[in-house]
Scaffold this active site. Structure first.
Site, PDB file in Angstrom:
ATOM      1  N   ASN A  34       0.825  -1.225   0.000  1.00  0.00           N
ATOM      2  CA  ASN A  34       0.000   0.000   0.000  1.00  0.00           C
ATOM      3  C   ASN A  34       0.853   1.267   0.000  1.00  0.00           C
ATOM      4  O   ASN A  34       0.322   2.367   0.159  1.00  0.00           O
ATOM      5  CB  ASN A  34      -1.001   0.009   1.166  1.00  0.00           C
ATOM      6  CG  ASN A  34      -0.310   0.136   2.516  1.00  0.00           C
ATOM      7  OD1 ASN A  34       0.919   0.152   2.591  1.00  0.00           O
ATOM      8  ND2 ASN A  34      -1.085   0.217   3.576  1.00  0.00           N
ATOM      9  N   SER A 127      10.763 -11.786  13.843  1.00  0.00           N
ATOM     10  CA  SER A 127      11.877 -10.977  14.345  1.00  0.00           C
ATOM     11  C   SER A 127      12.446 -11.590  15.614  1.00  0.00           C
ATOM     12  O   SER A 127      11.727 -12.228  16.392  1.00  0.00           O
ATOM     13  CB  SER A 127      11.337  -9.574  14.652  1.00  0.00           C
ATOM     14  OG  SER A 127      12.243  -8.857  15.460  1.00  0.00           O
ATOM     15  N   TYR A 152       4.379  -3.488  18.689  1.00  0.00           N
ATOM     16  CA  TYR A 152       4.986  -4.010  17.443  1.00  0.00           C
ATOM     17  C   TYR A 152       5.535  -5.415  17.673  1.00  0.00           C
ATOM     18  O   TYR A 152       5.249  -6.347  16.922  1.00  0.00           O
ATOM     19  CB  TYR A 152       6.103  -3.076  16.953  1.00  0.00           C
ATOM     20  CG  TYR A 152       7.055  -3.771  16.022  1.00  0.00           C
ATOM     21  CD1 TYR A 152       6.703  -4.013  14.697  1.00  0.00           C
ATOM     22  CD2 TYR A 152       8.296  -4.251  16.471  1.00  0.00           C
ATOM     23  CE1 TYR A 152       7.554  -4.701  13.852  1.00  0.00           C
ATOM     24  CE2 TYR A 152       9.144  -4.930  15.640  1.00  0.00           C
ATOM     25  CZ  TYR A 152       8.774  -5.156  14.328  1.00  0.00           C
ATOM     26  OH  TYR A 152       9.605  -5.852  13.497  1.00  0.00           O
ATOM     27  N   LYS A 156       4.441  -9.525  16.216  1.00  0.00           N
ATOM     28  CA  LYS A 156       5.279 -10.600  15.642  1.00  0.00           C
ATOM     29  C   LYS A 156       4.999 -11.901  16.372  1.00  0.00           C
ATOM     30  O   LYS A 156       4.832 -12.962  15.772  1.00  0.00           O
ATOM     31  CB  LYS A 156       6.765 -10.235  15.741  1.00  0.00           C
ATOM     32  CG  LYS A 156       7.194  -9.093  14.837  1.00  0.00           C
ATOM     33  CD  LYS A 156       7.032  -9.445  13.365  1.00  0.00           C
ATOM     34  CE  LYS A 156       7.379  -8.303  12.432  1.00  0.00           C
ATOM     35  NZ  LYS A 156       6.930  -8.520  11.053  1.00  0.00           N
ATOM     36  N   ASN A 201      14.806   5.664  13.171  1.00  0.00           N
ATOM     37  CA  ASN A 201      14.899   5.058  14.501  1.00  0.00           C
ATOM     38  C   ASN A 201      16.095   4.136  14.586  1.00  0.00           C
ATOM     39  O   ASN A 201      16.673   3.953  15.646  1.00  0.00           O
ATOM     40  CB  ASN A 201      13.658   4.208  14.790  1.00  0.00           C
ATOM     41  CG  ASN A 201      12.409   5.058  14.881  1.00  0.00           C
ATOM     42  OD1 ASN A 201      12.374   6.012  15.634  1.00  0.00           O
ATOM     43  ND2 ASN A 201      11.407   4.727  14.084  1.00  0.00           N
TER      44      ASN A 201
HETATM   45  N1  UFG Z   1      21.106   3.007  18.533  1.00  0.00           N
HETATM   46  C1  UFG Z   1      21.842   4.115  18.912  1.00  0.00           C
HETATM   47  N2  UFG Z   1      21.554   5.311  18.305  1.00  0.00           N
HETATM   48  C2  UFG Z   1      20.582   5.442  17.360  1.00  0.00           C
HETATM   49  C3  UFG Z   1      19.841   4.312  16.987  1.00  0.00           C
HETATM   50  C4  UFG Z   1      20.133   3.102  17.604  1.00  0.00           C
HETATM   51  O1  UFG Z   1      22.711   4.041  19.763  1.00  0.00           O
HETATM   52  O2  UFG Z   1      20.365   6.552  16.880  1.00  0.00           O
HETATM   53  C5  UFG Z   1      21.418   1.721  19.159  1.00  0.00           C
HETATM   54  C6  UFG Z   1      20.224   1.128  19.886  1.00  0.00           C
HETATM   55  O3  UFG Z   1      20.146   1.637  21.192  1.00  0.00           O
HETATM   56  C7  UFG Z   1      20.564  -0.360  19.814  1.00  0.00           C
HETATM   57  C8  UFG Z   1      21.304  -0.510  18.490  1.00  0.00           C
HETATM   58  O4  UFG Z   1      21.756   0.820  18.161  1.00  0.00           O
HETATM   59  O5  UFG Z   1      21.429  -0.707  20.850  1.00  0.00           O
HETATM   60  C9  UFG Z   1      20.431  -1.001  17.381  1.00  0.00           C
HETATM   61  O6  UFG Z   1      19.256  -0.209  17.336  1.00  0.00           O
HETATM   62  P1  UFG Z   1      18.185  -0.319  16.144  1.00  0.00           P
HETATM   63  O7  UFG Z   1      17.090   0.630  16.432  1.00  0.00           O
HETATM   64  O8  UFG Z   1      18.870  -0.216  14.827  1.00  0.00           O
HETATM   65  O9  UFG Z   1      17.708  -1.827  16.255  1.00  0.00           O
HETATM   66  P2  UFG Z   1      16.972  -2.542  17.471  1.00  0.00           P
HETATM   67  O10 UFG Z   1      17.838  -3.714  17.824  1.00  0.00           O
HETATM   68  O11 UFG Z   1      16.575  -1.638  18.543  1.00  0.00           O
HETATM   69  O12 UFG Z   1      15.629  -2.917  16.738  1.00  0.00           O
HETATM   70  C10 UFG Z   1      15.520  -4.123  16.118  1.00  0.00           C
HETATM   71  C11 UFG Z   1      14.525  -4.033  14.958  1.00  0.00           C
HETATM   72  C12 UFG Z   1      13.131  -3.841  15.488  1.00  0.00           C
HETATM   73  C13 UFG Z   1      12.825  -4.787  16.618  1.00  0.00           C
HETATM   74  C14 UFG Z   1      13.866  -4.638  17.701  1.00  0.00           C
HETATM   75  C15 UFG Z   1      13.640  -5.502  18.884  1.00  0.00           C
HETATM   76  O13 UFG Z   1      14.838  -2.968  14.097  1.00  0.00           O
HETATM   77  O14 UFG Z   1      12.232  -4.096  14.420  1.00  0.00           O
HETATM   78  O15 UFG Z   1      15.111  -4.973  17.138  1.00  0.00           O
HETATM   79  O16 UFG Z   1      14.564  -5.218  19.900  1.00  0.00           O
HETATM   80  F1  UFG Z   1      11.628  -4.576  17.184  1.00  0.00           F
END
Ligand code: UFG
Length: 341
Positions: A34, A127, A152, A156, A201
């Site tokens: 979409n 995930s 979210y 999953k 993010n």
């Molecule tokens: N981080 C930073 N600065 C940023 C962004 C991220 O230091 O600007 C750190 C986060 O704290 C984390 C690591 O980088 O330690 C990875 O962060 P991401 O957001 O890239 O990935 P996550 O592991 O938090 O997220 C992933 C998936 C999500 C899922 C999540 C579950 O992207 O879909 O794992 O923990 F939900």
């Protein structure tokens, strides 16, 4: 005749890379998306890479009538890869109903149509978030799931359950749930990649946007975790390696090599890297210095996780091949392509 695969969310980040790998392996692809978090131009770039523009329909799979009508009009689908979902952790905390509706209702609509229109096979995009912060590392497929940290993450987990229960009640259906660790990187052509809307993010898009000058500085969320350098650890997997695992999963279902009609695989590299190691890796791979600062931990983040890849390696005959620096260079090349640098 080539097998026909429906890829939901096929213009998105992992979806578009998977469409490329499917087409390069000789599959016919039809995408449903979409465009809520992707751009139609992705189709042209898939065509530039593979020589074929995939068939495409724009509608929301949470709409039951439209989904039914799609399956009525499109016979001969051999398998589905279901990526389409909302995926921003923070937004899901603000708008839980939106996330449950988008992610769960679309799953149920697809499964109902599979039963009604005899589409036997589905691969689901799950995930490692379903493991939460595991008590023991690395994580195998037998590691117990934990309560989700966000709506979210819960979608999953619940979708895995919906899938498992539905195939148990419908023995003609076969499902594979793929639990991704952290997908990063872009296609080596730099024609497709991750295109976050607004402020990213995730770590790697934030790194590349900071390097490109769109963001002043990268915030490192926490340096007091129980890890060697104090920053959090994840298992970052190259998106093309990840995409290839979907082709393997589809071939497994189509050739009836699956052992049960609901299987789960971890897709990671087996190696964990800290945030600070990612920054260093990016600087080494690209020669670009990153402006970063250490700030407080981010709410909801886990400390460390990485995959035990033994089962996927042995059972699927698939292994992540690309190294971290090579992967981060593809992310940078993609960012430069997007920004016209
Ligand atoms: N981080 C930073 N600065 C940023 C962004 C991220 O230091 O600007 C750190 C986060 O704290 C984390 C690591 O980088 O330690 C990875 O962060 P991401 O957001 O890239 O990935 P996550 O592991 O938090 O997220 C992933 C998936 C999500 C899922 C999540 C579950 O992207 O879909 O794992 O923990 F939900």
């Amino acid at each position: 005749m080539a097998n026909k695969i429906l890829v939901t969310g096929g213009t998105g980040y992992i979806g578009s890379h998977t469409v490329v790998e499917l087409q390069e392996s000789g599959f016919d692809v039809i995408i449903v998306d979409n465009l809520s978090n992707s751009k139609i131009e992705v189709l042209d770039n898939i065509e530039k890479i593979t020589g074929t523009k995939p068939a495409f329909e724009n509608f929301d799979l949470a709409d039951k009538d439209k989904t039914d009508d799609f399956f009525k009009r499109n016979g001969g689908i051999d398998a589905i890869i279901h990526f389409a979902a909302s995926k921003a952790v923070g937004e899901s905390v603000e708008k839980p109903i939106l996330y449950y509706r988008n992610n769960l209702v679309s799953m149920m609509n697809i499964l109902e149509c599979q039963i009604k229109y005899d589409v036997a096979n589905i691969v689901f995009s799950s995930s490692c978030t379903v493991y939460g912060q595991p008590d023991v590392l690395p994580v195998t497929e037998q590691t117990p799931r934990k309560d989700a940290e966000s709506p979210y993450g819960n979608t999953k987990r619940v979708n895995e359950d919906i899938l498992n229960d539905t195939v148990a009640a419908n023995p003609k259906l076969n499902a594979i749930a793929l639990r991704y660790f952290n997908p990063v990187g872009a296609h080596p052509s730099a024609l497709i990649g991750e295109l976050p809307l607004g402020i990213p993010n995730n770590l790697v898009p934030f790194i590349t946007q900071t390097a490109a000058g769109l963001r002043d500085e990268l915030k490192v969320f926490g340096d007091n975790y129980n890890t060697p350098d104090g920053s959090a650890i994840r298992d970052y997997i190259n998106v093309v390696d990840l995409a290839k695992a979907h082709v393997v999963a589809i071939n497994r279902l189509l050739s009836g090599k699956n052992k049960t009609n609901y299987e789960v695989f971890n897709l990671g590299t087996g190696f964990g890297y800290s945030v600070l190691e990612m920054i260093l890796g990016f600087e080494k791979a690209t020669g670009v210095k990153l402006n970063y600062k250490i700030v407080d931990r981010r709410a909801g983040d886990i400390e460390k996780i990485w995959a035990d890849t033994t089962y996927a390696n042995e059972e699927l005959g698939w292994k992540a091949e690309k190294g971290l620096e090579e992967t981060l260079l593809t992310s940078w090349n993609w960012e430069k392509y997007v920004r016209g640098i």
